[in-house]
Design a protein around this motif. Structure first.
Motif, mmCIF file in Angstrom:
data_model
loop_
_atom_site.group_PDB
_atom_site.id
_atom_site.type_symbol
_atom_site.label_atom_id
_atom_site.label_comp_id
_atom_site.label_asym_id
_atom_site.label_seq_id
_atom_site.Cartn_x
_atom_site.Cartn_y
_atom_site.Cartn_z
ATOM 1 N N ARG A 37 0.835 -1.210 0.000
ATOM 2 C CA ARG A 37 0.000 0.000 0.000
ATOM 3 C C ARG A 37 0.867 1.255 0.000
ATOM 4 N N LEU A 38 1.888 1.298 0.864
ATOM 5 C CA LEU A 38 2.736 2.479 0.958
ATOM 6 C C LEU A 38 3.502 2.708 -0.344
ATOM 7 N N SER A 39 4.014 1.642 -0.951
ATOM 8 C CA SER A 39 4.729 1.771 -2.226
ATOM 9 C C SER A 39 3.804 2.289 -3.322
ATOM 10 N N GLU A 40 2.555 1.813 -3.345
ATOM 11 C CA GLU A 40 1.607 2.282 -4.360
ATOM 12 C C GLU A 40 1.275 3.753 -4.161
ATOM 13 N N ILE A 41 1.127 4.199 -2.912
ATOM 14 C CA ILE A 41 0.822 5.606 -2.638
ATOM 15 C C ILE A 41 1.967 6.498 -3.101
ATOM 16 N N LEU A 42 3.205 6.147 -2.735
ATOM 17 C CA LEU A 42 4.356 6.987 -3.084
ATOM 18 C C LEU A 42 4.644 6.948 -4.578
ATOM 19 N N ARG A 43 4.506 5.783 -5.221
ATOM 20 C CA ARG A 43 4.711 5.718 -6.671
ATOM 21 C C ARG A 43 3.655 6.543 -7.410
ATOM 22 N N GLY A 44 2.380 6.453 -6.959
ATOM 23 C CA GLY A 44 1.338 7.253 -7.591
ATOM 24 C C GLY A 44 1.595 8.733 -7.446
ATOM 25 N N TYR A 45 2.087 9.160 -6.269
ATOM 26 C CA TYR A 45 2.395 10.571 -6.057
ATOM 27 C C TYR A 45 3.543 11.030 -6.956
ATOM 28 N N LEU A 46 4.645 10.236 -6.999
ATOM 29 C CA LEU A 46 5.796 10.627 -7.816
ATOM 30 C C LEU A 46 5.434 10.669 -9.299
ATOM 31 N N GLY A 47 4.637 9.697 -9.758
ATOM 32 C CA GLY A 47 4.262 9.694 -11.168
ATOM 33 C C GLY A 47 3.431 10.908 -11.548
ATOM 34 N N ARG B 100 3.260 13.732 -9.816
ATOM 35 C CA ARG B 100 4.020 14.954 -9.520
ATOM 36 C C ARG B 100 4.996 15.295 -10.646
ATOM 37 N N TYR B 101 5.669 14.258 -11.215
ATOM 38 C CA TYR B 101 6.694 14.514 -12.224
ATOM 39 C C TYR B 101 6.285 14.093 -13.628
ATOM 40 N N GLY B 102 5.058 13.618 -13.812
ATOM 41 C CA GLY B 102 4.521 13.407 -15.153
ATOM 42 C C GLY B 102 4.972 12.150 -15.856
ATOM 43 N N PHE B 103 4.947 10.993 -15.179
ATOM 44 C CA PHE B 103 5.213 9.719 -15.865
ATOM 45 C C PHE B 103 4.510 8.615 -15.095
ATOM 46 N N ASP B 104 4.375 7.433 -15.737
ATOM 47 C CA ASP B 104 3.639 6.316 -15.154
ATOM 48 C C ASP B 104 4.562 5.533 -14.226
ATOM 49 N N LEU C 273 13.619 9.282 -12.367
ATOM 50 C CA LEU C 273 13.711 10.404 -11.435
ATOM 51 C C LEU C 273 15.067 11.104 -11.530
ATOM 52 N N ARG C 274 16.152 10.315 -11.745
ATOM 53 C CA ARG C 274 17.469 10.950 -11.876
ATOM 54 C C ARG C 274 17.564 11.801 -13.137
ATOM 55 N N GLY C 275 16.780 11.472 -14.156
ATOM 56 C CA GLY C 275 16.809 12.250 -15.392
ATOM 57 C C GLY C 275 15.918 13.472 -15.356
ATOM 58 N N LEU C 276 15.215 13.723 -14.264
ATOM 59 C CA LEU C 276 14.307 14.857 -14.149
ATOM 60 C C LEU C 276 14.919 15.931 -13.257
ATOM 61 N N HIS C 277 14.368 17.141 -13.386
ATOM 62 C CA HIS C 277 14.726 18.219 -12.461
ATOM 63 C C HIS C 277 13.808 18.101 -11.254
ATOM 64 N N THR D 204 9.070 17.654 -1.462
ATOM 65 C CA THR D 204 8.865 17.831 -2.917
ATOM 66 C C THR D 204 7.589 18.585 -3.249
ATOM 67 N N TRP D 205 6.844 19.028 -2.239
ATOM 68 C CA TRP D 205 5.609 19.804 -2.490
ATOM 69 C C TRP D 205 5.618 21.039 -1.595
ATOM 70 N N PRO D 206 5.238 22.218 -2.095
ATOM 71 C CA PRO D 206 4.717 22.450 -3.459
ATOM 72 C C PRO D 206 5.829 22.501 -4.481
#
Length: 334
Positions: free
Chosen positions: A235-245, A247-251, A264-268, A313-315
């Motif tokens: 559950r925790l991994s799904e929540i954080l992955r959904g947020y990162l995706g 937040r930074y625009g990828f699946d 993530l390393r390739g993003l600002h 990482t927010w805002p």
């Protein structure tokens, strides 16, 4: 005259013509992992042209490490048909991870299988290991006396015309296809209409609010106290992955652990705690896939990391133009 000589040399040299310079992948900068044991075998050891075979790699490594394939898209004279990963049994030290690659070859003779790179998750951080290729003998599908009998591999035949006595089936097929297309268009129109109605009735909450509510709900359920540590990390991994995706625009939900860190390393991403995220992913993968044990304190620290990741990482940071405008329009002090 020198230009013509250089072109002739390039055309005549198979080494220069077949070895274009390729940039080193980003993962080449990672530390090199070294498993305690590597066993590789090919079944069968001699195959026919285009015949499937299995390339099996058994890696022996510490139980707190996880190995994942990172095959390149181009395998040269080989084609990957399928791949299978058998995780190590939980609680055993050392651990043994088995990879089975079902492949086929499209060149005759003694061939060398391509190197197999792996992304390695360790408590010290991400590492990389490259398994060397091994030799495989590829034979022809023709019998040994085929050449003496004048037989040889035949090329693909050109399309042949087939007489159609009736167009009834053609018209029926076109009618079915048209009906299917109309049904698809109508369904998409209905879906868009329903999404617009839902958006008008209940606008979605901001991303940080939804993520924090999900973390609060997971904290309230207290799954580790119920002995459901594996469900907690899923559950925790799904929540954080959904947020990162989002937040930074990828699946991010469809990425493997190594693919997620690479994206993530390739993003600002200012403020993103890469080391902490890598440690969380490694611990989460060990619990979810390797059946590792995790204490209540570790679960509590992982949940605290989720809140910390959201706070750091927010805002999203303002663009430079907006920052300059805000400074320029600030109140003047006389």
């Amino acid at each position: 005259m020198k230009g013509w000589v250089l072109c002739a040399l390039l055309a005549a040299s198979p080494v220069w013509a077949q070895a274009p310079a390729t940039p080193a992948p980003a993962s080449a900068k990672l530390p090199e992992a070294e498993p305690s044991g590597v066993q590789a075998r090919v079944q069968p050891e001699r195959v026919l042209l285009g015949e499937p075979f299995v390339y099996e790699l058994m890696l022996t490594h510490p139980a707190n490490q996880r190995y994942e394939l990172e095959l390149p898209p181009d395998l040269g004279d080989f084609e990957l048909l399928s791949q299978e990963r058998t995780p190590p049994e939980g609680g055993k030290e050392p651990a043994v991870t088995t990879f089975r690659l079902r492949m086929s070859a499209f060149k005759l003779g003694s061939l060398t299988l391509p190197e197999v790179p792996f992304a390695v998750s360790t408590p010290e951080g991400p590492q990389r290991y490259v398994a060397p290729g091994r030799t495989l003998e590829v034979g022809s599908t023709l019998p040994e006396d085929a050449q003496s009998k004048g037989e040889d591999l035949r090329d693909i035949q050109p399309p042949a015309e087939v007489a159609v006595r009736s167009f009834t089936l053609v018209w029926v097929a076109l009618g079915v296809l048209a009906a299917a297309l109309l049904a698809v268009v109508a369904w998409r129109f209905f879906q868009k209409y329903r999404e617009r109605v839902r958006a008008a009735v209940a606008p979605p909450l901001p991303l940080d609010v939804r993520t924090r509510q999900a973390l609060d709900s997971l904290k309230t359920e207290d799954l580790p106290a119920q002995g459901r540590v594996k469900d907690f990390y899923f559950r925790l991994s799904e929540i954080l992955r959904g947020y990162l995706g989002e937040r930074y625009g990828f699946d991010a939900l469809e990425c493997t652990s190594s693919e997620l860190m690479a994206r993530l390393r390739g993003l600002h991403a200012p403020g993103l705690p890469e080391d902490g995220l890598m440690r969380f992913i490694s611990e989460s993968d060990l619990v979810k896939y390797a059946r590792a044990e995790s204490s209540a304190d570790s679960c509590r620290d992982s949940l605290s990391f989720g809140y910390s990741l959201l706070d750091k990482t927010w805002p999203p940071p303002l663009p430079p133009e907006a920052v300059n405008v805000s400074h320029a329009s600030g109140p003047r002090v006389s």
